[in-house]
Design an enzyme around this catalytic site. Sequence first.
Site, PDB file in Angstrom:
ATOM      1  NE  ARG A  60      -3.982   1.991   2.236  1.00 23.29           N
ATOM      2  CZ  ARG A  60      -4.208   2.783   3.274  1.00 23.29           C
ATOM      3  NH1 ARG A  60      -3.541   2.607   4.406  1.00 23.29           N
ATOM      4  NH2 ARG A  60      -5.104   3.743   3.197  1.00 23.29           N
ATOM      5  CG  HIS A  64      -1.278   5.365  -0.268  1.00 20.83           C
ATOM      6  ND1 HIS A  64      -1.862   5.698   0.929  1.00 20.83           N
ATOM      7  CD2 HIS A  64      -2.207   4.641  -0.947  1.00 20.83           C
ATOM      8  CE1 HIS A  64      -3.101   5.206   0.970  1.00 20.83           C
ATOM      9  NE2 HIS A  64      -3.312   4.546  -0.147  1.00 20.83           N
ATOM     10  CG  ASN A  92      -0.553   8.514   3.233  1.00 25.29           C
ATOM     11  OD1 ASN A  92      -1.008   7.503   2.677  1.00 25.29           O
ATOM     12  ND2 ASN A  92       0.102   9.455   2.577  1.00 25.29           N
TER      13      ASN A  92
END
Length: 316
Positions: A60, A64, A92
């Site tokens: 992830r 991101h 986040n």
Amino acid sequence: MAFSTHVITLTLLAILVSMSSAQLSPTFYATTCPNLQTIVRNAMTQVINSNPRMGASILRLFFHDCFVNGCDASILLDDTATFTGEKNALPNQNSALGYEVIDSIKSQVEASCNGTVSCADILALAARDGVFLLRGRSWNVPLGRRDARTASQTAANNELPSPFADLSTLISMFAAKGLNAQEMTVLSGAHSIGQAQCFTFRTRIYNETNIDPRFATTRRANCPATGGNTNLAPLDIQTANQLDNNYFQNLVALRGLLHSDQVLFNNGSQDALVQNYSLNNGRFVADFAAAMVKMGNISPLTGTQGEIRMNCSRIN
Ligand code: HEM
Ligand SMILES: *[C@@H]1O[C@H](CO)[C@@H](O)[C@H](O)[C@H]1NC(C)=O
Ligand SMILES: *[C@@H]1O[C@H](CO)[C@@H](O)[C@H](O)[C@H]1NC(C)=O
Ligand SMILES: *[C@@H]1O[C@H](CO)[C@@H](O)[C@H](O)[C@H]1NC(C)=O
Ligand SMILES: *[C@@H]1O[C@H](CO)[C@@H](O)[C@H](O)[C@H]1NC(C)=O
Ligand SMILES: *[C@@H]1O[C@H](CO)[C@@H](O)[C@H](O)[C@H]1NC(C)=O
């Protein structure tokens, strides 16, 4: 006049050369850091042996990173008194995990080949290894990215998709990064591993109708209608630590956890593809690997752009 024309020609040539070198290659560090892939693989093996979720968390992080100004390790930068990074952007903050794993791998890589390997490339390799170690398929990672000297909290807030997004929004947010609907759908198969917090799926399990009622009941047990916001549930109810097509089987059974998962199978344009992946794990893992390479190719810094960070948490 002749002189300045010459200078301009040379400058143009230099730009062309640097553009043609703006190509990532799996052998980029073959001579400058031959142990790189072994270092990353060994470190990820240790990390995942003690905490399998970390493979998901690092995957992830890479997503991101790539979606916010390209795969340039901007997500890894700490905020300081004079610098606002991406770690505290809404998608986040209190959610993205694994920064310390990348910092630790970077220290090991520096010990072996200092000043050579970018944090952006370490993240790309670690994400691949996480997938492989969670029983996914391996692939060659094109390398040669360099690290950003900037970050954008605004872009992180605006350009990462929300779990409440509808299909058309997901398709257009991925299209904005050069990824088509098929690639969006197969990459969502990353939700075959890892965990989500209750607040990201509460509305889905209490208020949506395109959901298996027994699945909703199961998930409500640890995600109350109010409170318990950070309680965790596996994104894939079958095999939370295996990168496989169970995610797509779940969607067909109306057991997608996030709203943004179930919209991929809700009488829309992705239904046939979801059905295919649900029936064919081989096709899923092959398409997933290809889409990961493409995602990893979003606007990398190359050549003399950016820098090779010494410490992934701060610019040099
Ligand atoms: C399609 C749009 C997407 C949306 C809306 C989305 C949203 C989310 C959300 C809300 C979570 C849970 C975060 C939390 O509760 O703290 C999550 C987890 C996760 N996402 Fe996505 N995601 C998307 C696509 C992707 C893609 C493309 C990847 C990677 C290729 C990915 C990989 C992951 C992983 C592995 C986790 C689990 C992380 C962990 O356990 O630490 N996601 N995602
Ligand atoms: C790498 O290490 C050598 C020897 O310690 C040192 O001289 C050199 O400056 C270092 N290079 C970088 C880029 O840090
Ligand atoms: C479900 O919808 C109702 C009516 O719109 C709303 O009052 C309630 O807050 C929603 N509950 C959740 C958990 O989203
Ligand atoms: C799709 O449409 C059919 C027919 O209207 C309906 O029965 C079904 O519940 C809908 N949803 C999904 C996910 O297929
Ligand atoms: C699904 O698989 C079938 C049979 O292999 C194929 O004909 C069809 O084109 C596929 N559809 C999609 C959307 O991938
Ligand atoms: C890297 O930088 C961060 C942020 O300045 C600092 O907290 C950390 O101790 C540094 N790590 C190393 C290995 O120097």
